[in-house]
Design an enzyme around this catalytic site. Structure first.
Site, PDB file in Angstrom:
ATOM      1  N   ASP A   1       0.889  -1.154   0.000  1.00 45.43           N
ATOM      2  CA  ASP A   1       0.000   0.000   0.000  1.00 45.43           C
ATOM      3  C   ASP A   1       0.940   1.221   0.000  1.00 45.43           C
ATOM      4  OD1 ASP A   1      -2.413   1.553   0.571  1.00 45.43           O
ATOM      5  OD2 ASP A   1      -1.553   1.790   2.564  1.00 45.43           O
ATOM      6  N   LEU A   2       0.442   2.388  -0.385  1.00 38.37           N
ATOM      7  CA  LEU A   2       1.344   3.545  -0.473  1.00 38.37           C
ATOM      8  C   LEU A   2       1.256   4.431   0.774  1.00 38.37           C
ATOM      9  CD1 LEU A   2       3.355   5.180  -2.175  1.00 38.37           C
ATOM     10  CD2 LEU A   2       1.417   6.300  -3.274  1.00 38.37           C
ATOM     11  N   ASP A   3       0.114   5.083   0.936  1.00 42.35           N
ATOM     12  CA  ASP A   3      -0.041   6.017   2.048  1.00 42.35           C
ATOM     13  C   ASP A   3      -0.067   5.256   3.373  1.00 42.35           C
ATOM     14  OD1 ASP A   3      -0.690   8.106   3.737  1.00 42.35           O
ATOM     15  OD2 ASP A   3      -2.805   8.078   3.218  1.00 42.35           O
TER      16      ASP A   3
ATOM     17  N   THR B   1       1.440  10.242   3.382  1.00 39.56           N
ATOM     18  CA  THR B   1       0.757  11.336   2.685  1.00 39.56           C
ATOM     19  C   THR B   1      -0.547  11.713   3.394  1.00 39.56           C
ATOM     20  OG1 THR B   1       0.100   9.598   1.135  1.00 39.56           O
ATOM     21  CG2 THR B   1       1.689  11.202   0.345  1.00 39.56           C
TER      22      THR B   1
ATOM     23  N   LYS C   1      -8.317   7.200   6.071  1.00 35.34           N
ATOM     24  CA  LYS C   1      -7.163   6.410   5.636  1.00 35.34           C
ATOM     25  C   LYS C   1      -7.572   5.192   4.824  1.00 35.34           C
ATOM     26  CE  LYS C   1      -3.859   8.075   8.940  1.00 35.34           C
ATOM     27  NZ  LYS C   1      -3.036   7.843  10.121  1.00 35.34           N
ATOM     28  N   GLY C   2      -6.997   5.059   3.649  1.00 29.28           N
ATOM     29  CA  GLY C   2      -7.260   3.910   2.792  1.00 29.28           C
ATOM     30  C   GLY C   2      -8.579   3.989   2.036  1.00 29.28           C
TER      31      GLY C   2
ATOM     32  N   ARG D   1     -11.312   8.806  -2.655  1.00 27.06           N
ATOM     33  CA  ARG D   1     -11.512  10.266  -2.601  1.00 27.06           C
ATOM     34  C   ARG D   1     -12.986  10.635  -2.408  1.00 27.06           C
ATOM     35  NH1 ARG D   1      -9.224  13.223  -7.675  1.00 27.06           N
ATOM     36  NH2 ARG D   1      -7.536  11.791  -7.164  1.00 27.06           N
TER      37      ARG D   1
ATOM     38  N   SER E   1      -2.518   0.594  -4.303  1.00 25.59           N
ATOM     39  CA  SER E   1      -2.974   1.805  -3.614  1.00 25.59           C
ATOM     40  C   SER E   1      -4.312   2.289  -4.163  1.00 25.59           C
ATOM     41  CB  SER E   1      -1.925   2.905  -3.793  1.00 25.59           C
ATOM     42  OG  SER E   1      -2.448   4.163  -3.435  1.00 25.59           O
ATOM     43  N   ALA E   2      -5.113   2.895  -3.283  1.00 24.92           N
ATOM     44  CA  ALA E   2      -6.387   3.479  -3.708  1.00 24.92           C
ATOM     45  C   ALA E   2      -6.188   4.824  -4.390  1.00 24.92           C
ATOM     46  CB  ALA E   2      -7.281   3.664  -2.485  1.00 24.92           C
ATOM     47  N   SER E   3      -4.991   5.384  -4.267  1.00 21.46           N
ATOM     48  CA  SER E   3      -4.777   6.761  -4.733  1.00 21.46           C
ATOM     49  C   SER E   3      -4.649   6.874  -6.248  1.00 21.46           C
ATOM     50  CB  SER E   3      -3.520   7.335  -4.081  1.00 21.46           C
ATOM     51  OG  SER E   3      -3.285   8.627  -4.600  1.00 21.46           O
TER      52      SER E   3
ATOM     53  N   ASN F   1      -3.217   9.421  -7.347  1.00 24.07           N
ATOM     54  CA  ASN F   1      -1.991  10.219  -7.447  1.00 24.07           C
ATOM     55  C   ASN F   1      -0.742   9.396  -7.138  1.00 24.07           C
ATOM     56  OD1 ASN F   1      -3.143  12.990  -7.897  1.00 24.07           O
ATOM     57  ND2 ASN F   1      -4.189  12.462  -5.989  1.00 24.07           N
TER      58      ASN F   1
ATOM     59  N   LYS G   1     -11.006  -0.884  -1.700  1.00 28.26           N
ATOM     60  CA  LYS G   1     -10.789  -1.761  -0.554  1.00 28.26           C
ATOM     61  C   LYS G   1     -11.964  -1.543   0.400  1.00 28.26           C
ATOM     62  CE  LYS G   1      -5.851  -0.654  -0.963  1.00 28.26           C
ATOM     63  NZ  LYS G   1      -4.718   0.092  -0.400  1.00 28.26           N
TER      64      LYS G   1
ATOM     65  N   GLU H   1      -0.055  -3.355   4.580  1.00 30.87           N
ATOM     66  CA  GLU H   1      -1.178  -2.407   4.613  1.00 30.87           C
ATOM     67  C   GLU H   1      -1.308  -1.727   5.976  1.00 30.87           C
ATOM     68  OE1 GLU H   1      -4.060  -1.157   1.807  1.00 30.87           O
ATOM     69  OE2 GLU H   1      -3.951  -0.729   3.960  1.00 30.87           O
ATOM     70  N   ASP H   2      -1.683  -0.440   5.959  1.00 32.34           N
ATOM     71  CA  ASP H   2      -1.878   0.259   7.240  1.00 32.34           C
ATOM     72  C   ASP H   2      -3.353   0.469   7.577  1.00 32.34           C
ATOM     73  OD1 ASP H   2      -2.307   2.256   5.214  1.00 32.34           O
ATOM     74  OD2 ASP H   2      -2.125   3.771   6.793  1.00 32.34           O
TER      75      ASP H   2
HETATM   76  P1  B16 Z   1      -6.459  10.176  -4.059  1.00 30.65           P
HETATM   77  P2  B16 Z   1      -3.528   4.279  -0.020  1.00 30.65           P
HETATM   78  C1  B16 Z   1      -5.321   6.270  -0.092  1.00 30.65           C
HETATM   79  O1  B16 Z   1      -4.018   5.797  -0.338  1.00 30.65           O
HETATM   80  C2  B16 Z   1      -5.318   7.190   1.115  1.00 30.65           C
HETATM   81  O2  B16 Z   1      -4.985   6.467   2.291  1.00 30.65           O
HETATM   82  C3  B16 Z   1      -6.674   7.810   1.278  1.00 30.65           C
HETATM   83  O3  B16 Z   1      -6.671   8.694   2.379  1.00 30.65           O
HETATM   84  C4  B16 Z   1      -7.072   8.542  -0.012  1.00 30.65           C
HETATM   85  O4  B16 Z   1      -8.362   9.115   0.094  1.00 30.65           O
HETATM   86  C5  B16 Z   1      -7.011   7.549  -1.192  1.00 30.65           C
HETATM   87  O5  B16 Z   1      -5.725   6.999  -1.264  1.00 30.65           O
HETATM   88  C6  B16 Z   1      -7.354   8.218  -2.506  1.00 30.65           C
HETATM   89  O6  B16 Z   1      -6.352   9.142  -2.834  1.00 30.65           O
HETATM   90  O7  B16 Z   1      -7.422  11.260  -3.664  1.00 30.65           O
HETATM   91  O8  B16 Z   1      -5.025  10.664  -4.208  1.00 30.65           O
HETATM   92  O9  B16 Z   1      -6.912   9.398  -5.258  1.00 30.65           O
HETATM   93  O10 B16 Z   1      -3.444   4.163   1.476  1.00 30.65           O
HETATM   94  O11 B16 Z   1      -4.526   3.310  -0.630  1.00 30.65           O
HETATM   95  O12 B16 Z   1      -2.183   4.231  -0.694  1.00 30.65           O
HETATM   96 MG    MG Z   2      -2.742   3.228   3.365  1.00 30.28          MG
END
Ligand code: B16
Ligand code: MG
Length: 218
Positions: A9-11, A17, A45-46, A49, A114-116, A118, A145, A169-170
């Site tokens: 996982d990233l964040d 982040t 977290k996780g 958006r 990662s869910a992000s 970015n 997730k 994963e956190d």
């Molecule tokens: P974005 P992960 C998640 O990252 C974050 O933990 C979560 O807080 C955020 O809303 C989500 O990514 C979406 O991010 O707005 O940049 O698309 O923990 O899955 O790496």
């Molecule tokens: Mg995370």
């Protein structure tokens, strides 16, 4: 087990982040009259958006149309991207780089889950892109997730059996996703929050490949 793939996982695992997400959501909250506190940030977290925005609106007792929500999420993301483009390699969490080096030397594939949306920008900024054999992020998956899609996709694209993969994963939803994907789930963070995981570590500062091999099922 025959370990062939490590999914990160990233964040909260590779970088923190969450603090930038917090600043951006707080700023959005201020513009629409919702007070957003650091404790509230734990709930994001996780989480995706749009789901994060729903939580913010829920905190403020506000209802918005889908069109307004798209605009608000966009504003938050613009601020968030401003913060993450300032990141550099000093923001990689302790021990992560050494651990990635160990995995690479041992021939174990490395993937991001990662869910992000970015994630690629962040990996570029902290100079980690080249470590990853595969990047699965919020642009590639349709189900958030705890759905296992984000992790299952890593294994299938790399043609590796889920049973040969381990996930770091956190977030609780991420641990559930890893378990549903039939992978070994290692929690990074609080052992109570992540109690469902096969094993919980505090981080990578004193955790290496030998430690991982020791805790994996036979
Ligand atoms: P974005 P992960 C998640 O990252 C974050 O933990 C979560 O807080 C955020 O809303 C989500 O990514 C979406 O991010 O707005 O940049 O698309 O923990 O899955 O790496
Ligand atoms: Mg995370």
């Amino acid at each position: 087990m025959d370990l062939q793939l490590a999914i990160f996982d990233l964040d909260g695992v590779v970088v923190d982040t969450a603090k930038y997400h917090y600043l951006a959501w707080k700023r959005l909250g201020e513009t629409i009259g919702i007070a957003f506190h650091e404790e509230d940030n734990e709930r994001l977290k996780g989480v995706s958006r749009m789901r994060s925005l729903d939580i913010l609106l829920e905190i403020g007792g506000q209802k918005r149309t889908d069109e307004e929500k798209a605009r608000l999420a966009e504003a938050k993301n613009t601020w968030y991207v401003e913060y993450i483009t300032q990141m550099d390699a000093s923001e990689i969490l302790p021990g992560v780089l050494d651990f990635l080096d160990e995995l690479k030397s041992a021939g174990i594939k490395i993937s991001l889950g990662s869910a992000s949306k970015n994630a690629r920008t962040i990996l570029e900024r902290v100079e980690l892109t080249d470590y990853f054999d595969l990047i699965v992020d919020g642009n590639l998956v349709s189900k958030a997730k705890p759905d296992p899609e984000v992790f299952a996709l890593s294994a299938s694209l790399l043609d590796i059996a889920p049973q040969s993969a381990v996930v770091f994963e956190d977030a609780q939803a991420g641990i559930e996703a890893a378990l549903r994907a039939q992978m070994v789930a290692i929690g990074v963070g609080d052992e109570h929050t992540l109690a469902q995981a096969h094993y919980v570590i505090t981080g990578f500062a004193s955790f290496g490949l030998q430690d991982l091999l020791r805790i994996l099922p036979a």
